[in-house]
Every structure is written in C-alpha cells, then in structure tokens.
Motif scaffolding. Structure first.
Motif, PDB file in Angstrom:
ATOM      1  N   HIS A   1       0.845  -1.196   0.000  1.00  0.00           N
ATOM      2  CA  HIS A   1       0.000   0.000   0.000  1.00  0.00           C
ATOM      3  C   HIS A   1       0.879   1.245   0.000  1.00  0.00           C
ATOM      4  CE1 HIS A   1      -3.229  -2.731   1.194  1.00  0.00           C
ATOM      5  NE2 HIS A   1      -2.477  -3.126   2.212  1.00  0.00           N
ATOM      6  N   CYS A   2       0.366   2.310  -0.607  1.00  0.00           N
ATOM      7  CA  CYS A   2       1.109   3.573  -0.653  1.00  0.00           C
ATOM      8  C   CYS A   2       0.132   4.730  -0.597  1.00  0.00           C
ATOM      9  CB  CYS A   2       1.941   3.650  -1.936  1.00  0.00           C
ATOM     10  SG  CYS A   2       2.772   5.246  -2.214  1.00  0.00           S
TER      11      CYS A   2
ATOM     12  N   ASP B   1       8.106  -1.565   9.665  1.00  0.00           N
ATOM     13  CA  ASP B   1       6.665  -1.543   9.404  1.00  0.00           C
ATOM     14  C   ASP B   1       6.297  -0.607   8.262  1.00  0.00           C
ATOM     15  OD1 ASP B   1       5.966  -3.256  11.622  1.00  0.00           O
ATOM     16  OD2 ASP B   1       6.334  -1.553  12.950  1.00  0.00           O
ATOM     17  N   ILE B   2       7.009   0.510   8.183  1.00  0.00           N
ATOM     18  CA  ILE B   2       6.665   1.582   7.237  1.00  0.00           C
ATOM     19  C   ILE B   2       7.938   2.072   6.567  1.00  0.00           C
ATOM     20  CG2 ILE B   2       5.904   4.007   7.119  1.00  0.00           C
ATOM     21  CD1 ILE B   2       3.932   3.319   9.372  1.00  0.00           C
TER      22      ILE B   2
ATOM     23  N   SER C   1       6.109   9.853  -0.115  1.00  0.00           N
ATOM     24  CA  SER C   1       5.282   8.646  -0.116  1.00  0.00           C
ATOM     25  C   SER C   1       5.456   7.903   1.193  1.00  0.00           C
ATOM     26  CB  SER C   1       5.649   7.731  -1.286  1.00  0.00           C
ATOM     27  OG  SER C   1       6.982   7.254  -1.160  1.00  0.00           O
ATOM     28  N   VAL C   2       4.425   7.170   1.582  1.00  0.00           N
ATOM     29  CA  VAL C   2       4.464   6.297   2.749  1.00  0.00           C
ATOM     30  C   VAL C   2       3.945   4.940   2.308  1.00  0.00           C
ATOM     31  CG1 VAL C   2       3.729   5.915   5.130  1.00  0.00           C
ATOM     32  CG2 VAL C   2       4.033   8.255   4.283  1.00  0.00           C
ATOM     33  N   VAL C   3       4.771   3.913   2.471  1.00  0.00           N
ATOM     34  CA  VAL C   3       4.456   2.562   1.992  1.00  0.00           C
ATOM     35  C   VAL C   3       4.455   1.600   3.169  1.00  0.00           C
ATOM     36  CG1 VAL C   3       5.275   0.649   0.537  1.00  0.00           C
ATOM     37  CG2 VAL C   3       5.405   3.005  -0.300  1.00  0.00           C
ATOM     38  N   THR C   4       3.545   0.633   3.140  1.00  0.00           N
ATOM     39  CA  THR C   4       3.518  -0.418   4.147  1.00  0.00           C
ATOM     40  C   THR C   4       2.987  -1.700   3.531  1.00  0.00           C
ATOM     41  OG1 THR C   4       2.722  -1.039   6.357  1.00  0.00           O
ATOM     42  CG2 THR C   4       1.207   0.196   4.966  1.00  0.00           C
ATOM     43  N   ARG C   5       3.248  -2.813   4.204  1.00  0.00           N
ATOM     44  CA  ARG C   5       2.655  -4.096   3.834  1.00  0.00           C
ATOM     45  C   ARG C   5       1.458  -4.435   4.714  1.00  0.00           C
ATOM     46  NH1 ARG C   5       7.957  -8.106   3.106  1.00  0.00           N
ATOM     47  NH2 ARG C   5       8.604  -7.347   1.024  1.00  0.00           N
ATOM     48  N   ASP C   6       1.278  -3.657   5.779  1.00  0.00           N
ATOM     49  CA  ASP C   6       0.283  -3.976   6.796  1.00  0.00           C
ATOM     50  C   ASP C   6      -1.041  -3.278   6.489  1.00  0.00           C
ATOM     51  OD1 ASP C   6      -1.141  -3.338   9.494  1.00  0.00           O
ATOM     52  OD2 ASP C   6       0.287  -4.931  10.001  1.00  0.00           O
ATOM     53  N   ASP C   7      -2.118  -4.050   6.363  1.00  0.00           N
ATOM     54  CA  ASP C   7      -3.424  -3.478   6.018  1.00  0.00           C
ATOM     55  C   ASP C   7      -3.922  -2.498   7.070  1.00  0.00           C
ATOM     56  OD1 ASP C   7      -3.348  -5.090   3.782  1.00  0.00           O
ATOM     57  OD2 ASP C   7      -4.723  -6.600   4.566  1.00  0.00           O
TER      58      ASP C   7
ATOM     59  N   LEU D   1      -2.186  -0.771   9.371  1.00  0.00           N
ATOM     60  CA  LEU D   1      -1.387   0.460   9.392  1.00  0.00           C
ATOM     61  C   LEU D   1      -1.749   1.346   8.214  1.00  0.00           C
ATOM     62  CD1 LEU D   1       2.171  -0.840  10.383  1.00  0.00           C
ATOM     63  CD2 LEU D   1       0.447   0.210  11.862  1.00  0.00           C
ATOM     64  N   HIS D   2      -1.950   0.738   7.053  1.00  0.00           N
ATOM     65  CA  HIS D   2      -2.308   1.526   5.880  1.00  0.00           C
ATOM     66  C   HIS D   2      -3.643   2.231   6.071  1.00  0.00           C
ATOM     67  CE1 HIS D   2      -2.956   2.810   1.791  1.00  0.00           C
ATOM     68  NE2 HIS D   2      -4.061   2.098   1.720  1.00  0.00           N
ATOM     69  N   ARG D   3      -4.616   1.535   6.634  1.00  0.00           N
ATOM     70  CA  ARG D   3      -5.918   2.173   6.820  1.00  0.00           C
ATOM     71  C   ARG D   3      -5.812   3.350   7.778  1.00  0.00           C
ATOM     72  NH1 ARG D   3     -11.046   1.322   5.529  1.00  0.00           N
ATOM     73  NH2 ARG D   3     -12.681   2.100   6.919  1.00  0.00           N
ATOM     74  N   GLN D   4      -5.018   3.197   8.835  1.00  0.00           N
ATOM     75  CA  GLN D   4      -4.840   4.306   9.773  1.00  0.00           C
ATOM     76  C   GLN D   4      -4.167   5.492   9.079  1.00  0.00           C
ATOM     77  OE1 GLN D   4      -3.440   2.827  13.472  1.00  0.00           O
ATOM     78  NE2 GLN D   4      -3.283   4.833  14.462  1.00  0.00           N
ATOM     79  N   LEU D   5      -3.163   5.217   8.269  1.00  0.00           N
ATOM     80  CA  LEU D   5      -2.495   6.274   7.505  1.00  0.00           C
ATOM     81  C   LEU D   5      -3.460   6.925   6.527  1.00  0.00           C
ATOM     82  CD1 LEU D   5       0.833   4.396   6.747  1.00  0.00           C
ATOM     83  CD2 LEU D   5       0.719   6.630   7.867  1.00  0.00           C
ATOM     84  N   LEU D   6      -4.262   6.109   5.848  1.00  0.00           N
ATOM     85  CA  LEU D   6      -5.152   6.620   4.821  1.00  0.00           C
ATOM     86  C   LEU D   6      -6.216   7.544   5.417  1.00  0.00           C
ATOM     87  CD1 LEU D   6      -5.473   6.260   1.753  1.00  0.00           C
ATOM     88  CD2 LEU D   6      -7.164   4.472   2.228  1.00  0.00           C
ATOM     89  N   LEU D   7      -6.751   7.175   6.573  1.00  0.00           N
ATOM     90  CA  LEU D   7      -7.787   8.001   7.200  1.00  0.00           C
ATOM     91  C   LEU D   7      -7.200   9.322   7.697  1.00  0.00           C
ATOM     92  CD1 LEU D   7      -9.817   5.261   9.106  1.00  0.00           C
ATOM     93  CD2 LEU D   7     -10.469   6.482   7.021  1.00  0.00           C
ATOM     94  N   THR D   8      -5.994   9.281   8.285  1.00  0.00           N
ATOM     95  CA  THR D   8      -5.343  10.523   8.697  1.00  0.00           C
ATOM     96  C   THR D   8      -5.032  11.378   7.478  1.00  0.00           C
ATOM     97  OG1 THR D   8      -4.378   9.430  10.627  1.00  0.00           O
ATOM     98  CG2 THR D   8      -3.373  11.499   9.927  1.00  0.00           C
ATOM     99  N   HIS D   9      -4.570  10.758   6.431  1.00  0.00           N
ATOM    100  CA  HIS D   9      -4.281  11.440   5.173  1.00  0.00           C
ATOM    101  C   HIS D   9      -5.523  12.166   4.662  1.00  0.00           C
ATOM    102  CE1 HIS D   9      -3.575  11.540   0.751  1.00  0.00           C
ATOM    103  NE2 HIS D   9      -2.300  11.634   1.058  1.00  0.00           N
ATOM    104  N   MET D  10      -6.670  11.500   4.720  1.00  0.00           N
ATOM    105  CA  MET D  10      -7.927  12.095   4.262  1.00  0.00           C
ATOM    106  C   MET D  10      -8.331  13.274   5.136  1.00  0.00           C
ATOM    107  SD  MET D  10     -11.441  12.025   5.233  1.00  0.00           S
ATOM    108  CE  MET D  10     -11.728  10.445   6.018  1.00  0.00           C
ATOM    109  N   ARG D  11      -8.224  13.100   6.450  1.00  0.00           N
ATOM    110  CA  ARG D  11      -8.654  14.166   7.369  1.00  0.00           C
ATOM    111  C   ARG D  11      -7.767  15.397   7.278  1.00  0.00           C
ATOM    112  NH1 ARG D  11      -8.710   9.400  11.305  1.00  0.00           N
ATOM    113  NH2 ARG D  11     -10.818   8.545  11.078  1.00  0.00           N
ATOM    114  N   LEU D  12      -6.505  15.195   6.928  1.00  0.00           N
ATOM    115  CA  LEU D  12      -5.590  16.328   6.780  1.00  0.00           C
ATOM    116  C   LEU D  12      -5.744  17.011   5.431  1.00  0.00           C
ATOM    117  CD1 LEU D  12      -2.324  14.844   8.338  1.00  0.00           C
ATOM    118  CD2 LEU D  12      -3.782  16.617   9.324  1.00  0.00           C
ATOM    119  N   GLY D  13      -6.448  16.377   4.515  1.00  0.00           N
ATOM    120  CA  GLY D  13      -6.624  16.969   3.192  1.00  0.00           C
ATOM    121  C   GLY D  13      -5.361  16.994   2.364  1.00  0.00           C
ATOM    122  N   LEU D  14      -4.487  16.001   2.550  1.00  0.00           N
ATOM    123  CA  LEU D  14      -3.240  15.979   1.798  1.00  0.00           C
ATOM    124  C   LEU D  14      -3.490  15.527   0.369  1.00  0.00           C
ATOM    125  CD1 LEU D  14      -0.829  14.370   4.424  1.00  0.00           C
ATOM    126  CD2 LEU D  14      -1.066  16.777   3.835  1.00  0.00           C
TER     127      LEU D  14
END
Length: 404
Positions: free
Chosen positions: A84-85, A214-215, A234-240, A242-255
């Motif tokens: 995931h990225c 992990d990341i 970019s931020v990459v992980t193999r862990d589902d 961790l990726h979801r937590q990153l993705l939700l923070t990414h969305m809330r920050l509007g990046l």
C-alpha cells in the motif's frame, strides 16, 4: 460515428462546457494519462452511496485519488516491496503524516540523532506543542535505543543512511530491539511502529521490509523524480491495518498532490534504476579519489571501508546513493571550507540531491545533533549528478586549492 452536430436546444456556452464528444477508450501509450480533478462525476445517486475510494476500486473526489495518483501509488509500492502507498506533497509532509497517524498526546517518539533535520524539528516544535515527547538515540548503538524505549514509546524512526554524516545502521538489530520491547509489554499492548526514512535507498539499495520495518517513507523529490523539479513524498507499508490508519489521517488532513507533479514522478520512474546505479558508480569513484587528497581527514560514504556502518551496508545493501561527505583536517579553517564551496563550478550550492546537477552544501553539525559529540566541525556534503566524472573531479581539484 457519433453525432457531433450542434445541439440546438441549448446555448453555445452549454454546448462547449457539456460537449457531446467522448474520445474512444482504448488509447494506450508509454506514459500514463494525466487526470486532473476536484469534482468527479457520478452516474447516479446509487453510485454516490456505493463508491469506495479507500480500496482504489472507484473515484469520489480528486483529493481521494485519480487514475494518475492511483497508478503512481501502485508503482511506488512495487518499487519498495510493499502493498500500500499514500502520497504527500513533500517528504516532510509524509513524515508529518506518519507522526500524526500514530502519535497522541502523552506518547513518545524516538528518532536517530542523525535523522533528517526538519523531521527532528517537527518533533521538537509541533509535536511537543501537542503533548508528544521525543528523544534521540545513537543509531549505531542498538543498546542505546533499548535503554530509551519506555511505556510511552509509540513510534521509532530509523534512517539508512543517516542524514549528512551517512552512517549506515544495523537496521535489523534496531528493529529487533523494538520487537523485544513490544513483546515485553505483553499481549494487548499498543504496538510500537517502526518507520524508516528510505529516501537514500529509494527502493533500489535494499528492500526496507526485508529488514523488518513496518513503514517505509521516501521523499519522491529525490530519486523517483530525478529532475530536481518536483516536491512529493510517499508512505508505503505491507500492513493493512497500518495503511488504513495512515489513509484516514491522510484524508482528514486533506493531503493531496498535483496531477502534473504525479506525472513528473511517473516519467522519472522508468529510468530510476539506471540513474541510481550510474550516480552510485560516479560517487564511489569521486569519494575514493577525494579521500586521498591533502587537507581531507575523512570521507563518509557507506561503501567505503572505514565509514561508519560499512559492514552493515555490505550485509544489507546492494547499491549506494549519490551522496558523500568530506571532513577536512582540523588545520583547515571555516573560511577555507566556505572558499572551497564557493570555488566549485560544476557542483552548485543548493539543497536536495539525486537530480541531474551535482550539488554542494557545508554543514555545522553541532546545532544539528542532540547527543554529545565529538562531531566534525568542518564538513561538506556533496551530491553527485549525471555529469562526466572527469569534469567533476577536475572541479573538486581546483576548489581544493582553497584548503591546501
């Protein structure tokens, strides 16, 4: 053939904005298409309610992904051996994303003392204001990291090689220390996340996840772009999870990243390995030559015997990046070091690296480190571009007259 005759039922402005023509869908070329959007159209209300952007199966809003950004994310994940990225507007923004995704008030983050300076400043200033503590560890001493991990430790940053001084740490040993501390906490305890700044390795020198992290984070500004004209991370992980937590923070920050910037990185990726290995060869040649010159006390480069962490690099890596740092003799004064930098003509004064133009930057290490030294007082970091090695060596030779 599609009827493209003017629609007499609507005005000329409507005919232009909502034109009937749609290009055929079977176009394919070496470069991926550039899709720009804030608004994304839905065919019906059911699609509005059913579309899901988080798994990249559909599009909802430009900030949440387009074919261009989804393509770049998939390729960066493949480059680094991840699953995931997510993309960020810069390498530092990617660091901030990781910090904010996994740290809360009362937590602590541990950083190597030779980490990227702005990342340390982010922890010391912004994170501190939010009640998040930080401490720095000696990356060449896993035992020192072990002594600092406490109940509040939630995130451990790693960097290979270290910023400016290019020490290559024993990443598996550092990760093992974190895992042992996690095990000691017992089942159900909050996880300690390990995040590696892999900008130097770029997914070419080693596979970060094979070393246990992990990341993996990159400043795509550097090697993946390669042109010195794009800012992105970019931020990459193999862990589902961790990726979801990153993705939700990414969305809330509007990046988000611009489509043309994503295009620039996509254009650079096919030549990444060629550029990385070419600059690696040039850098080793120049670093080896520089180590033999009068006035030079030491050259720091992981592939050179005697450079800190050389044995770790030999074991874990298969290539090295375009950076080396020069430590001058104690007899060389600060004004002479500045004169050396000013005399350079092929090496331009400027931050960043991994672009086509060779760069130079002097550093004072004292203010950049939190742990006690000794730290070299007179250090110059050189970033080797794509110029002819003979021309770069001649430039260094003429500039060295300032310190002879």
């Amino acid at each position: 053939m599609e009827d493209l005759s003017p629609d007499a039922s609507v005005g000329p402005a409507t005919r232009l904005v909502q034109h009937r023509y749609r290009p055929p869908a079977d176009f394919e070329a070496p470069a991926p298409g550039v899709h720009k959007a804030s608004t994304v159209f839905f065919p019906n209300v059911a699609a509005v309610r059913q579309r899901e952007w988080k798994d990249k199966s559909a599009y909802t809003y430009g900030l949440h992904g387009t074919p261009t950004t989804f393509t770049l994310e998939a390729r960066i994940a493949t480059l680094e051996g991840g699953q995931h990225c997510v993309l960020a507007p810069s390498g530092l923004a990617a660091m901030a994303l990781v910090d904010m995704a996994f740290l809360s008030a009362g937590d602590e983050v541990l950083l190597p003392d030779n980490a990227y300076g702005p990342g340390k400043s982010l922890a010391a200033a912004e994170l501190a204001r939010w009640g998040i503590a930080h401490r720095c560890y000696d990356p060449m001493r896993p035992d020192h990291l072990a002594s600092l991990i406490g109940p509040a430790t939630r995130l451990v940053w790693l960097e290979a090689a270290g910023s400016v001084t290019l020490e290559f740490p024993d990443v598996p040993a550092l990760v093992a220390v974190v895992r042992q501390a996690q095990t000691a906490r017992g089942p159900g305890a909050r996880a300690i996340v390990t995040a590696l700044d892999n900008t130097w390795g770029a997914g070419v020198a080693f596979v970060p996840f094979d070393l246990g992290v992990d990341i993996s984070l990159q400043a795509l500004t550097k090697y993946p772009s390669g042109g010195g004209d794009v800012l992105m991370g970019s931020v990459v992980t193999r862990d589902d999870a961790l990726h979801r937590q990153l993705l939700l923070t990414h969305m809330r920050l509007g990046l988000g990243v611009g489509a043309n910037d994503a295009e620039g990185v996509l254009r650079g990726l096919p030549s990444l390995l060629l550029r990385y290995h070419a600059q690696d060869r040039s850098t080793r040649a120049l670093a080896t030559w520089m180590a033999e010159q009068p006035g030079v006390a030491r050259v720091l480069h992981p592939a050179l015997p005697g450079s800190p962490g050389h044995a770790h690099w030999l074991r874990d890596a298969r290539a090295a990046a375009a950076l080396f740092s020069v430590v001058f003799d104690d007899a060389v004064g600060a004004a002479q070091v500045d004169a050396f930098c000013d005399r350079l003509r092929r090496f331009r004064l400027g931050y960043s690296w991994a672009g086509p133009v060779s760069l130079c930057m002097p550093y004072e290490l004292g203010p950049m480190r939190e742990l006690p030294g000794p730290h070299p007082a007179r250090l110059v970091r050189l970033a080797v571009g794509l110029e002819d090695v003979a021309d770069l060596q001649a430039d260094l030779a003429q500039a060295l007259t300032a310190v002879s």
